[in-house]
Motif scaffolding. Structure first.
Motif, short mmCIF file in Angstrom:
data_model
loop_
_atom_site.label_atom_id
_atom_site.label_comp_id
_atom_site.label_asym_id
_atom_site.label_seq_id
_atom_site.Cartn_x
_atom_site.Cartn_y
_atom_site.Cartn_z
N CYS B 20 0.84 -1.20 0.00
CA CYS B 20 0.00 0.00 0.00
C CYS B 20 0.87 1.26 0.00
O CYS B 20 0.64 2.19 -0.76
CB CYS B 20 -0.94 -0.02 1.21
N CYS B 108 -7.92 4.51 2.32
CA CYS B 108 -7.93 3.50 1.25
C CYS B 108 -8.67 4.01 0.02
O CYS B 108 -9.79 4.52 0.13
CB CYS B 108 -8.61 2.24 1.78
N CYS B 111 -7.47 0.56 -4.44
CA CYS B 111 -6.62 0.23 -5.59
C CYS B 111 -6.46 -1.28 -5.73
O CYS B 111 -6.04 -1.77 -6.77
CB CYS B 111 -5.26 0.89 -5.47
S1 SF4 Z 1 -6.96 -1.24 -1.58
FE1 SF4 Z 1 -6.77 0.33 0.00
S2 SF4 Z 1 -5.64 -0.63 1.66
FE2 SF4 Z 1 -5.38 -1.91 -0.15
S3 SF4 Z 1 -3.46 -1.21 -1.07
FE3 SF4 Z 1 -5.11 -0.07 -2.07
S4 SF4 Z 1 -5.34 1.81 -0.86
FE4 SF4 Z 1 -4.12 0.38 0.37
#
Ligand code: SF4
Ligand code: SF4
Ligand code: SF4
Lengths: 79, 127, 638
Positions: B20, B108, B111
Motif C-alpha cells: 500500500c 484507502c 486500488c
Molecule cells: S486497496 Fe486500500 S488498503 Fe489496499 S493497497 Fe489499495 S489503498 Fe491500500
C-alpha cells in the motif's frame, strides 16, 4: 484411472511435470497404493516425506481415487 | 468493487501495508499505509486488518470539502485538504491514518493492490 | 545508503552514554548484516579472556540487508555476543517484526557495552534513544512483560524481552519477541540479563531508501504470484514445521527419551496434525512472509490455567516433546509456554530436561535433588517443577542451568556419554546415528549443535546414510549457504521449500542496494565469516581445533535400539574419516586449524596473524590449498 501428482523442489525434477509447472498426470490401476505409483515413476520413497490430499496429510500407503490431486513433499528442516 | 476482510485468516504479515505504501508513496514504509493490522496478543490471539469501509462520514465532516466519492471509493484531494485532522477524529472505525511525513491523512482508495499480495484469503475483492 | 538504516548505535550501559555513527558502506558490503556484522564486531572488540557474563562481553543486535525491505520475508534480526554455553562466538537469529521496525527507526546495529548498575530497558522511538528504568519489570516473565510494555508504551512498539532465566544467567536463556519468536540459541538471553538489560522497545516510522523500487516491487510481486500455487504452500501454511514429526519418526531421526531411541512411540499425539486439530488458534507470520509457518495455540490441561503460545514448532515438539517422553500435544504446548515465559530456549531446554530425566531414570538425580518431586518421562508436572528450578537456579536446577555439558561435568558418573551437545550447545531435534552428515554438521559447527548451520538429513539420504564418503563437501556447502540467510536476514524457507532460488534473493539485494553483488561473492562472505568465527573459537579456547569437534559417545557407539534406524550408529572410524575429509575440503590442516592461505583468499589476513601469534595457525599445505575448495559453490551431490 487418472490421478495428479504435484511437487516442487528436489522431487520436481524426478516427477517430470507435464500438466503445468508442478503437476504430472499419471495413469494407474484402481487400488494401487502411493508407494506403488511412486515406485513406477522411479521416485525413491526416502525422498518423499508424506502426501497431502484434499487438505489432509496421508501416509504413503494411501490408495488414491480417480482424479485425486496429490502433493508429495520431500523432507526439510524446521526453524 | 469492495474488499472483503476475513480477519480469521490474517497472519499479521504486513505485506498489505508494505504494498500500500509502495503504491501510494513510492516508499518502503508500512507506517504510511491505508491499512493497518491490529494484533491482540497473547489473549485471544487475533489479527484484524483495519481499513476504510467506505461509510462516507469523513466526507460529511470535512470542512473544506476535500473528500469526494470517486467510483467506489472516497478520496482526499491533496490540493484542497488542509490536513486539519477532523476526518481522522470522526472516522467511526479508526481507519483514517496519519503519518508525520504524509501531506494528508491516509485513506484507502480501493486500488486493490493489497488483495494481490495477501496469500491467506484475509483480503479479497468482491463485486 | 540504500537498503540500510544508516546508523550504528553504541550504548555504554555502565555510564548511560549513547553514541551514533554512520554505517560505513564498506562494512555493510563486506559483512552484509546480522551474523556478519556480529561476527566481525565481536572478533575485533571482545578481549579473548572476557567472561561471557562479565562486563567485557558485548551484546549486539543487528538486522541485515534484506530486513524491512519488500524482499520475500525480510523479517530477520540477529543477536550476537560471546556465548556462556560454548565460550565461543554466538549468534542467534529471529523473525517477527523487530528487525524491520529497527530499520524504519534508522538503525543497522546496536552494540551494548558493559553492565548497567540498575535494571534498564532500551527505548527507541525514531531518533529518540533512551535507557529507561526496568525496576518494575525485573523478574517478570517474557510474555507477560511484552504484554505489559505494549500496554505501557503502545501496541505499535515492537518489543524484545528476557525472562527470569536470562536474569539469573541460565546459559540457554533466550530473547523473546512477538509473543513467541525467539533468538533462542547460544544463551544470548543470559548475556542480556548479565547486562541488566531487561527489554528492548522500538518504534520506527521512517522510509527505507532503496536503489530500484519498481524492479524490487515487481520482482517480489511476481515471486508471490508464482509461489502462491506452489504445491507445498498449502501444507506449510496449514501445519508449519510440525508437519515433519511423522516423517522424522518414519526415518528414525526423531529424538525419543533423551535420544535413547529414534522412533517415538506415541508421536501421533504430538504431530502437526494434532496441533492443527486440537490447539491451533491462528496462523502467524513474520514480517513480509506469506508462508506463515507460525502456529499460535492454546493449551488446555485440567488443573492448570489455559495458556497461549506460539508453537509448538518441530524443534520444540522433538526436544520438549519426544526427548522428554511426551505424547500429548497440550503438554508440549504447555512446556513450550513455560520455556517461553521463563525465557528459556525450548531446544536446549527440552534437550537438557530430557537429559535430566535420563539421569533420574538411572538414579543419578533423585527425589532429594528435586525438592521431593519426581522427574518422570512425559510427566508435565515434573517438567514444570524442574524447569522452574532451572530458571531460578535452585538445587539441581543450578547444575542443569549450565546445559547438558556443564551439568555432565558436574554430575560425572558417565553422564557425558548421553549429553547431546557439541561445544556446549545442545543438539537440535534430529538424532544422527543413521545420518552421519548431520553428526558432522553438529560437531563442526562454530556455535555448537544447531541445525541452522547445516541440516543434512536429505543429503544423507541421497548420498547413502551409512557411508562417511562425500559427506564433508556437502556439509561445507550447507554451512555456507544456510547461515547466509541469517546474514542477509530473510527467511530460509522460501529457498528451501517453495523454490525461490538463492540467485533470486541475490537479485533482490541488487535491486535494494544497487551493488553488483553475485551469489559467489555472498558465498565467499559466508565462508569468510565461518573462518572468522572458527578462528575466534580457537583464540579463546586454545587448540588444536580438532579437540573441540567431538561427538557424544551415544551417537558414535550405541546402536539405535528400535524403530526404522535400529542397529545403526556412526562409529568412531567413520567420524574421524569425515573430520579428515572436512578439514581437507575446508583447506584447514589435519588438526582442524585454519591456514594462512585460506584466510588470505577470504580477505582476512589479520586473522592469520592473530592465529600465528597464538600458535594456532594451521600447517601450510605443501602444494598450496587443496583444489577441492574451487568446487565449494555447489557439490554434485546436492
Ligand atoms: S486497496 Fe486500500 S488498503 Fe489496499 S493497497 Fe489499495 S489503498 Fe491500500
Ligand atoms: S497481507 Fe493479508 S494476511 Fe498479511 S497482514 Fe495483510 S491482511 Fe493479514
Ligand atoms: S516461514 Fe515462518 S519463520 Fe519464515 S518468515 Fe514465514 S513465518 Fe517466519
Amino acid at each position: 484411472m487418472i490421478v495428479y501428482l504435484r511437487s516442487g523442489g528436489k522431487l520436481h525434477e524426478l516427477l517430470k511435470p507435464d500438466v503445468d509447472q508442478y503437476t504430472r498426470r499419471v495413469e494407474t490401476d484402481e487400488g494401487a497404493t502411493l508407494v506403488e505409483i511412486l515406485g513406477e515413476l522411479g521416485i525413491p520413497l526416502a525422498m518423499v516425506a508424506f502426501a497431502f490430499v484434499a487438505g489432509k496429510v496421508q501416509k504413503l500407503g494411501y490408495v488414491p481415487s480417480e482424479g485425486d490431486v496429490i502433493t508429495i513433499q520431500s523432507p526439510v528442516a524446521g526453524g | 468493487m469492495k474488499i472483503r476482510v476475513a480477519k480469521e485468516n490474517c497472519t499479521g504479515c504486513k505485506l498489505c501495508m508494505q504494498i500500500c505504501a509502495i503504491q501510494h508513496y513510492d516508499e518502503i514504509n508500512p507506517k504510511k499505509a491505508a491499512i493497518h493490522i491490529d494484533a491482540e496478543f497473547p489473549d485471544p490471539g487475533v489479527y484484524t486488518p483495519k481499513l476504510c469501509v467506505q461509510c462516507g462520514k469523513c466526507m460529511e465532516a470535512c470542512p473544506v470539502n476535500a473528500i469526494s466519492l470517486v467510483g467506489d471509493a472516497y478520496v482526499i484531494d491533496p490540493e484542497t485538504c488542509t490536513d486539519c485532522g477532523i476526518c481522522v477524529e470522526v472516522c467511526p472505525f479508526g481507519v483514517m491514518f496519519v503519518h508525520a511525513d504524509a501531506p494528508t491523512p491516509i485513506m484507502c482508495d480501493l486500488c486493490m493492490k493489497c488483495t494481490e499480495v495477501c496469500n491467506t484469503g484475509a483480503l479479497t475483492v468482491v463485486e | 545508503m540504500n537498503g540500510f538504516g544508516g546508523t550504528i548505535v553504541r550504548i555504554n550501559l555502565e555510564t548511560g552514554g549513547i553514541k551514533r555513527t554512520p554505517t560505513p558502506e564498506k562494512f555493510a558490503r563486506e559483512w552484509m548484516g546480522a551474523r556478519g556484522f556480529v561476527a566481525k564486531t565481536i572478533y575485533d572488540e571482545v578481549p579473548r579472556d572476557a567472561d561471557p557474563l562479565g562486563p567485557e562481553n558485548i551484546l549486539i543486535m543487528a538486522p541485515g540487508v534484506l530486513t524491512g525491505t519488500f524482499a520475500p520475508a525480510g523479517s530477520k534480526i540477529g543477536f550476537g555476543c560471546i556465548s556462556p554455553a560454548t565460550n565461543g562466538h554466538a549468534d542467534s537469529n529471529m523473525g517477527g517484526h523487530l528487525g524491520a521496525e529497527m530499520k524504519y527507526a534508522g538503525y543497522d546495529m546496536v552494540v551494548f557495552e558493559r553492565i548497567s548498575p540498575e535494571p534498564v530497558y532500551l527505548y527507541i522511538d525514531d531518533d529518540t534513544i533512551e535507557l529507561r528504568s526496568a525496576s518494575d519489570y525485573w523478574g517478570m516473565g517474557s510474555l507477560d512483560l511484552e504484554k505489559r510494555m505494549k500496554d505501557d508504551l503502545g501496541e505499535d512498539f515492537q518489543i524484545a524481552t528476557i525472562g527470569p532465566a536470562g536474569e539469573n544467567g541460565v546459559v540457554f536463556s533466550c530473547i523473546t519477541h512477538d509473543f513467541g519468536r525467539q533468538a533462542g540459541r547460544c544463551g544470548v538471553g543470559a548475556v542480556m540479563g548479565s547486562k541488566k538489560l531487561k527489554a528492548i522497545a522500538i518504534r520506527g516510522s521512517k522510509s527505507l531508501p532503496v536503489h530500484d523500487l519498481p524492479t524490487l516491487t515487481k520482482s517480489t510481486c511476481d515471486i508471490i504470484q508464482r509461489t502462491k500455487t506452489h504445491p507445498l504452500m498449502e501444507p506449510w501454511q496449514k501445519y508449519g514445521t510440525a508437519l515433519f514429526v511423522g516423517w522424522s519418526n518414519d526415518h528414525g531421526c526423531f529424538p525419543s527419551r533423551n535420544f535413547q531411541t529414534t522412533y517415538h512411540e506415541g508421536w501421533e499425539g504430538i504431530s502437526g496434525e494434532k496441533l492443527a486439530e486440537e490447539i491451533l488458534v491462528t496462523h502467524k507470520a513474520c514480517f513480509g512472509c506469506w508462508i506463515n509457518c507460525g502456529k499460535y495455540s492454546r493449551a488446555h490441561i485440567p488443573g492448570k490455567p489455559d495458556v497461549y503460545v506460539e508453537g509448538p514448532e518441530y524443534e520444540t515438539i522433538a526436544l520438549c516433546g519426544g526427548s522428554c517422553g511426551m505424547t500429548n500435544i497440550h503438554d508440549v504446548a504447555y512446556a513450550n509456554y513455560l520455556c517461553d515465559n521463563l525465557g528459556l530456549d525450548t531446544m536446549s531446554g527440552g534437550n537438557t530436561i530430557g537429559f535430566a530425566m535420563e539421569c533420574y531414570e538411572k538414579g543419578i538425580i533423585t527425589k532429594d535433588d528435586l525438592e521431593g518431586h519426581e522427574l518422570r518421562w512425559g510427566n508435565i508436572d515434573d517438567f514444570e517443577n524442574i524447569i522452574r528450578m532451572i530458571a531460578d537456579r535452585r538445587g539441581i536446577g543450578e547444575v542443569l542451568s549450565y546445559g547438558t555439558k556443564g551439568a555432565a561435568e558436574r554430575l560425572g558418573q558417565g553422564t557425558l556419554a548421553f549429553a547431546h551437545q557439541a561445544k556446549g550447545m545442545e543438539f537440535s531435534g534430529y538424532d544422527t546415528r543413521w545420518y552421519s552428515a548431520q553428526l558432522l554438521s553438529y560437531c563442526t559447527s562454530d556455535i555448537g549443535a544447531h541445525h541452522n548451520r547445516s541440516w543434512a538429513i536429505t543429503a544423507d539420504i541421497q548420498i547413502g546414510q551409512d557411508t562417511p564418503e562425500g559427506k564433508a563437501e556437502v556439509v561445507i556447502y550447507l554451512q555456507h549457504i544456510r547461515p547466509l540467510f541469517d546474514t542477509w536476514c530473510c527467511c530460509r524457507l522460501f529457498w528451501g521449500e517453495v523454490d525461490v532460488t538463492a540467485e533470486e534473493h541475490v537479485d533482490t539485494i541488487r535491486y535494494i542496494t544497487g551493488w553488483d553483488v553475485t551469489l559467489e561473492e555472498c558465498m565467499k562472505i559466508s565462508e569468510k565469516i565461518w573462518n572468522l568465527t572458527r578462528s575466534h573459537y580457537l583464540e579463546r579456547n586454545g587448540g588444536p581445533g580438532r579437540r573441540f569437534d567431538v561427538a557424544p559417545a551415544r551417537q558414535l557407539e550405541e546402536k539405535v535400539p528400535s524403530g526404522p534406524a535400529e542397529g545403526h550408529r556412526v562409529g568412531i572410524e567413520n567420524f574421524e574419516y569425515m573430520l579428515d575429509d572436512y578439514y581437507y575440503n575446508r583447506g584447514w590442516d589435519k588438526n582442524g586449524n585454519p591456514t594462512r592461505e585460506v584466510l588470505e583468499i577470504l580477505g582476512i589476513p589479520y586473522v592469520a596473524d592473530n592465529l600465528e601469534k597464538a600458535g594456532l595457525l594451521g600447517e601450510p599445505f605443501e602444494d598450496g590449498v587443496p583444489e577441492v575448495r574451487g568446487r565449494r559453490l555447489k557439490p554434485k551431490a546436492m
